[in-house]
Design a protein around this motif. Structure first.
Motif, PDB file in Angstrom:
ATOM      1  N   PRO A 216      -5.491  14.019  12.402  1.00  9.53           N
ATOM      2  CA  PRO A 216      -6.016  12.658  12.268  1.00  9.53           C
ATOM      3  C   PRO A 216      -5.379  11.659  13.238  1.00  9.53           C
ATOM      4  CG  PRO A 216      -4.411  13.055  10.545  1.00  9.53           C
ATOM      5  CD  PRO A 216      -4.511  14.333  11.336  1.00  9.53           C
ATOM      6  N   LEU A 217      -4.554  12.148  14.159  1.00  6.99           N
ATOM      7  CA  LEU A 217      -3.932  11.254  15.131  1.00  6.99           C
ATOM      8  C   LEU A 217      -4.942  10.841  16.204  1.00  6.99           C
ATOM      9  CD1 LEU A 217      -1.425  12.090  13.594  1.00  6.99           C
ATOM     10  CD2 LEU A 217      -0.227  12.389  15.759  1.00  6.99           C
ATOM     11  N   ILE A 255       0.811  14.409   7.834  1.00 13.33           N
ATOM     12  CA  ILE A 255       1.394  15.536   7.101  1.00 13.33           C
ATOM     13  C   ILE A 255       0.301  16.551   6.801  1.00 13.33           C
ATOM     14  CG2 ILE A 255       2.822  16.163   5.110  1.00 13.33           C
ATOM     15  CD1 ILE A 255       2.941  12.934   4.731  1.00 13.33           C
ATOM     16  N   PHE A 256       0.619  17.830   7.003  1.00 14.98           N
ATOM     17  CA  PHE A 256      -0.298  18.909   6.655  1.00 14.98           C
ATOM     18  C   PHE A 256       0.335  19.715   5.536  1.00 14.98           C
ATOM     19  CE2 PHE A 256      -2.049  23.230   7.293  1.00 14.98           C
ATOM     20  CZ  PHE A 256      -3.399  22.934   7.149  1.00 14.98           C
ATOM     21  N   ASN A 257      -0.378  19.861   4.421  1.00 16.31           N
ATOM     22  CA  ASN A 257       0.188  20.525   3.234  1.00 16.31           C
ATOM     23  C   ASN A 257      -0.256  21.979   3.089  1.00 16.31           C
ATOM     24  OD1 ASN A 257      -2.457  20.349   2.399  1.00 16.31           O
ATOM     25  ND2 ASN A 257      -2.067  18.957   0.695  1.00 16.31           N
ATOM     26  N   GLY A 258      -0.840  22.527   4.151  1.00 13.08           N
ATOM     27  CA  GLY A 258      -1.331  23.886   4.107  1.00 13.08           C
ATOM     28  C   GLY A 258      -2.831  23.968   3.920  1.00 13.08           C
ATOM     29  N   PHE A 261      -4.842  17.577   6.251  1.00 13.02           N
ATOM     30  CA  PHE A 261      -3.973  16.541   6.785  1.00 13.02           C
ATOM     31  C   PHE A 261      -4.120  15.253   5.994  1.00 13.02           C
ATOM     32  CE2 PHE A 261      -3.423  18.778  10.914  1.00 13.02           C
ATOM     33  CZ  PHE A 261      -2.079  18.489  11.135  1.00 13.02           C
ATOM     34  N   ALA A 262      -3.028  14.493   5.950  1.00 15.48           N
ATOM     35  CA  ALA A 262      -3.062  13.136   5.414  1.00 15.48           C
ATOM     36  C   ALA A 262      -2.160  12.277   6.283  1.00 15.48           C
ATOM     37  CB  ALA A 262      -2.585  13.099   3.967  1.00 15.48           C
ATOM     38  N   LEU A 263      -2.635  11.114   6.662  1.00 13.94           N
ATOM     39  CA  LEU A 263      -1.795  10.188   7.419  1.00 13.94           C
ATOM     40  C   LEU A 263      -0.658   9.679   6.545  1.00 13.94           C
ATOM     41  CD1 LEU A 263      -4.511   8.084   9.268  1.00 13.94           C
ATOM     42  CD2 LEU A 263      -2.856   9.624  10.355  1.00 13.94           C
ATOM     43  N   ASN A 299       5.857  11.023   4.118  1.00 14.58           N
ATOM     44  CA  ASN A 299       4.884  10.088   3.555  1.00 14.58           C
ATOM     45  C   ASN A 299       5.162   8.656   3.990  1.00 14.58           C
ATOM     46  OD1 ASN A 299       2.648   9.326   1.869  1.00 14.58           O
ATOM     47  ND2 ASN A 299       4.128   8.578   0.375  1.00 14.58           N
ATOM     48  N   THR A 300       6.441   8.243   3.915  1.00 10.81           N
ATOM     49  CA  THR A 300       6.819   6.904   4.363  1.00 10.81           C
ATOM     50  C   THR A 300       7.972   7.008   5.355  1.00 10.81           C
ATOM     51  OG1 THR A 300       8.381   6.582   2.529  1.00 10.81           O
ATOM     52  CG2 THR A 300       6.099   5.870   2.187  1.00 10.81           C
TER      53      THR A 300
END
Length: 335
Positions: A216-217, A255-258, A261-263, A299-300
């Motif tokens: 998502p970048l 972050i990719f949790n497997g 992705f989430a920003l 996350n932060t």
């Protein structure tokens, strides 16, 4: 409470806070060399190597306080974008640009042997990493819609072209900004890309089979995308942004949790070119906009230093964390 005891408790609490804050800072180690440093390899709490522009290479054996600098003889114009070290005496360096070069030393840099060279202007080497002391890879920008991938199985003495390298989309490339756009961690080759497409590409080291996941970048021009990648357990983080807009904080960490992705919900303070796992859920990232830390798995983020750096790495065996950047900047991160 005893009126004489209260001031002492305040002093103790204040001292504890100061100690905690000082344990999360970057200390600049002044250097006389002014090279742009992008390559780094931290072996343990004592030994580390760095590499950079105008043929510069340096090694420390005291945890980063004192560095022994050199310009590699005969390669004073080379831009050594990454280094992989195995000891205080053995290391491999790669040079981007033309010709594409790989050099190796076994005597602490007194002598360097050229172990790979290609004069094709299409060859541009971005990053290097090793799965163990023998097995390593070098990644370069795409040629004919495939990322360039070189492999060694003898500690960097010889290199061979990998035929089943990952596919590249039109306009997709990698960034030789920190040597961390390609990492080997937890038995996987991890690749972060940018340009007109930004993706997370990965494969097992043991048997190359590539998977591709869109990041998502930012991804619309050659200065944008993912520049650095790091993985710990099930958490994978990519950082980047747009190096032409270093102060812009939009979408510079994800972050990719497997599965997806989430920003990050709170971004680093601007463009970041490198990210590294420290301990537990703690990561640091750095770039020309400064250095940031996350204690919740990416996350932060909170900026802890405003100095410009290109790369941050932790010792493969130990707790030493070093940063390096332009104009010979070297920092030690305390945590």
């Amino acid at each position: 409470m005893n009126k004489y005891l209260k001031p002492f408790l305040v002093i103790i609490l204040f001292a504890s806070l100061v100690q905690k804050l000082s344990a999360q800072t970057v200390t600049l180690i002044p250097q006389t060399a002014t090279a742009s440093i992008r390559g780094m390899s931290v072996i343990d709490d004592h030994v580390a190597w760095i590499s950079g522009s105008k043929g510069h290479v340096a090694v420390t054996t005291d945890g980063g306080l004192i560095w022994k600098w050199q310009q590699v003889k005969g390669y004073e114009k080379a831009d050594f974008r990454d280094v992989q070290a195995f000891s205080a005496t053995e290391a491999v360096i790669i040079a981007s640009g033309t010709p594409a070069l790989v050099l190796k030393t076994t005597d602490g840099g007194a002598n360097w042997t050229k172990v790979f060279e290609n004069t094709d202007a299409a060859y541009f080497l971005d990053a290097m990493d090793f799965a163990d002391s023998n097995h390593g890879f070098i990644m370069g920008d795409p040629i004919n819609n495939k990322f360039l991938l070189l492999e060694t199985t003898n500690g960097g003495d010889t290199w061979e072209l990998v035929s089943d390298a990952p596919d590249a989309l039109p306009g997709e490339a990698a960034f030789a900004a920190s040597g961390t756009c390609m990492r080997i961690q937890q038995g996987l080759i991890l690749i972060a890309t940018g340009g007109t497409a930004s993706r997370y590409i990965y494969s097992p080291v043991s048997k190359l089979k590539w998977k591709y996941i869109k990041s998502p970048l930012p991804q619309s021009k050659s200065s944008q995308g993912a520049f650095g990648i790091a993985k710990h357990n099930n958490t994978l983080i990519v950082v980047g942004g747009d190096y032409e807009q270093p102060a812009k904080q939009d979408s510079v960490a994800a972050i990719f949790n497997g599965k997806k992705f989430a920003l990050s919900t709170q971004m680093p303070g601007g463009f970041q070119s490198s990210v590294e796992h420290i301990k537990g859920k703690t990561f640091i990232s750095t770039g020309t906009s400064g250095t940031n830390m996350s204690t919740d798995g990416g996350n932060t983020w909170k900026q802890i230093d405003g100095g410009s750096y290109n790369v941050c790495l932790k010792a493969r065996k130990g707790n030493l964390v070093l940063l390096a950047g332009d104009k010979g900047r070297i920092g030690i991160f305390k945590f």
